[in-house]
Design an enzyme around this catalytic site. Structure first.
Site, PDB file in Angstrom:
ATOM      1  N   LYS A 179      49.752  32.239  37.235  1.00  9.17           N
ATOM      2  CA  LYS A 179      48.594  32.027  36.366  1.00  9.17           C
ATOM      3  C   LYS A 179      49.013  31.112  35.220  1.00  9.17           C
ATOM      4  O   LYS A 179      50.007  31.365  34.533  1.00  9.17           O
ATOM      5  CB  LYS A 179      48.095  33.366  35.809  1.00  9.17           C
ATOM      6  CG  LYS A 179      46.925  33.241  34.865  1.00  9.17           C
ATOM      7  CD  LYS A 179      45.673  32.717  35.564  1.00  9.17           C
ATOM      8  CE  LYS A 179      45.009  33.781  36.411  1.00  9.17           C
ATOM      9  NZ  LYS A 179      43.804  33.278  37.095  1.00  9.17           N
ATOM     10  N   HIS A 181      40.325  35.715  46.240  1.00  7.10           N
ATOM     11  CA  HIS A 181      40.534  35.860  44.810  1.00  7.10           C
ATOM     12  C   HIS A 181      40.692  37.335  44.461  1.00  7.10           C
ATOM     13  O   HIS A 181      40.216  38.218  45.178  1.00  7.10           O
ATOM     14  CB  HIS A 181      39.325  35.263  44.077  1.00  7.10           C
ATOM     15  CG  HIS A 181      39.227  35.623  42.636  1.00  7.10           C
ATOM     16  ND1 HIS A 181      38.322  36.558  42.162  1.00  7.10           N
ATOM     17  CD2 HIS A 181      39.914  35.174  41.555  1.00  7.10           C
ATOM     18  CE1 HIS A 181      38.460  36.650  40.852  1.00  7.10           C
ATOM     19  NE2 HIS A 181      39.400  35.833  40.459  1.00  7.10           N
TER      20      HIS A 181
END
Length: 424
Positions: free
Chosen positions: A192, A320
């Protein structure tokens, strides 16, 4: 078989101080646990967002479903549409959790109950849920190691620091990856990005991961927080290190430009979140991989439709993830097992969740060799632990959080912090 009772229980569980494009995760993540009980004693389970706007819709649905045949999914959808039309959902938490956005409220609420309805159907028939989706094309679903830049603990933390410690330097991110891979056997790695630490630092982390894991597919996800120019500059620095580049910049047009210039496959869970955006993305060639999420794509069967559309247009498919527990993980696993063209290992936040805060019997589900395995148990194959459900509901009632807001949380560290996209 008719529905006798519906229960929606909000819960909160500890969430690590994970950095992202909006700011930082709050000390607790919110979820809703759904139970749909039939008049012949079966209970179907679902899990969804727990933010106040979503929770208000789910709770408003409860009475309208009593008496409905759990096989009547068209009846379920009609009731969801009617309920959402009568409410005015808010927008809190929507930036990084698309299912929380008002435009996704019908799809989100329908999905939450569709999973529970399908679980109930499958339990009543004595078969695993995947069989209602056409059967499993794989009995083990691969997931990826999901790494975060993070602080050691929350400011003013209400509990002890998590076991992961600080994750700021490239060396710390490599150590985080090693632990996650040793414990779960993941074969691919996602970082991330888009955090306050900046693109160059995040690319340095990717470079360190490439050196430490030369054979592992790597992904980076700035959550649309880099400009087109920054995305291009970082792509040049990363070279051929990436398996795919996830949401580097905002918008379908920006993504199309980055792909046209770099040729790197782009993935998204942000610019393609419904079928209209899918249509426009295909026309622009904005993305090459769609990260499905049944929570806001409209459930398990609509996720299968999405996968078939990706196959038609030559796009890759993965999944996701948001902060979630085992019911959502098993729903993801059942639908992923029924998608023939699942092209990439799926995302999951599951390793970040604490082992004493699972709501299913037996505790956390095992991830072995990077995969979650299906069983032949009926439905989703999991059962609620009601003591744990009560504990996490009590935590919800006392934690003081009702809607996710990573911007406000970051302002506790930096009062001048504001929402800004793209930031770099």
């Amino acid at each position: 078989m008719r529905i006798k009772q519906v229960r929606v229980t909000p819960i909160a569980f500890r969430d690590a101080p994970l950095l992202n494009a909006s700011g930082i995760h709050e000390p607790y993540a919110l979820r809703s646990i759904i139970e749909v009980e039939s008049d012949n004693g079966f209970i179907g389970l679902g899990e969804s967002y727990g933010d106040a706007p979503v929770l208000s819709v789910l709770q408003a649905m409860q009475d309208s479903l009593v008496g409905l045949d759990p096989f009547d999914l068209n009846g379920l959808r009609a009731r969801v549409v009617k309920t959402v039309a009568a409410l005015k959902p808010g927008t809190a938490g929507a930036e990084l959790a698309p299912g929380s956005h008002p435009s996704k409220q019908v799809a989100n609420a329908y999905s939450a109950f569709e999973v529970a309805f399908l679980d109930l159907q499958a339990r009543s028939l004595g078969m695993p849920l995947v069989d209602l989706l056409g059967g499993a094309v794989r009995d083990r679903v691969p997931f990826s190691a999901y790494l975060f830049l993070k602080y050691a603990e929350h400011v003013g933390s209400p509990y002890k620091p998590d076991r992961w410690g600080e994750g700021i330097s490239p060396e710390q991110i490599v150590a985080q990856a090693r632990t996650m891979i040793e414990e779960n056997g993941f074969k691919s790695i996602k970082l991330k990005a888009g955090t306050l630490l900046g693109p160059e630092h995040e690319v340095a982390c990717i470079k360190a991961l490439r050196q430490a894991f030369p054979e592992a597919p790597l992904r980076i996800d700035p959550n649309g927080n880099w400009s087109v120019q920054t995305s291009l500059r970082m792509a040049e620095l990363m070279g051929d290190d990436l398996e795919y580049y996830e949401d580097p910049c905002p918008g379908l047009e920006g993504m199309a430009e980055v792909h046209k210039i770099t040729g790197i496959p782009l993935a998204t869970n942000m610019v393609v979140t419904d079928f209209d955006e899918f249509r426009r993305s295909v026309a622009l060639n904005s993305v090459q991989i769609v990260l499905a999420d049944h929570h806001y794509w409209g459930g398990l069967r609509d996720t299968q439709i999405l996968a078939r559309m990706c196959d038609t247009f030559g796009l890759g498919v993965s999944m996701h993830s948001n902060s979630h527990l085992g019911i959502s993980l098993m729903a993801m696993t059942h639908v992923a097992a029924a998608v023939p063209n699942l092209s990439y290992a799926c995302d999951t936040h599951y390793p970040w969740q604490e082992p004493d805060e699972e709501v299913i019997k037996g505790g956390k589900l095992p991830i072995v060799d990077g995969c979650v395995a299906l069983t032949r148990a009926p439905g989703l194959g999991v059962e609620l632990d009601y003591d744990q459900l009560a504990k996490l509901n009590d935590q919800y009632l006392t934690c003081g959080i009702r809607s996710r807001n990573d911007v406000t949380q970051m302002q506790k560290y930096d009062p001048s912090w504001k929402a800004l996209k793209p930031r770099f």
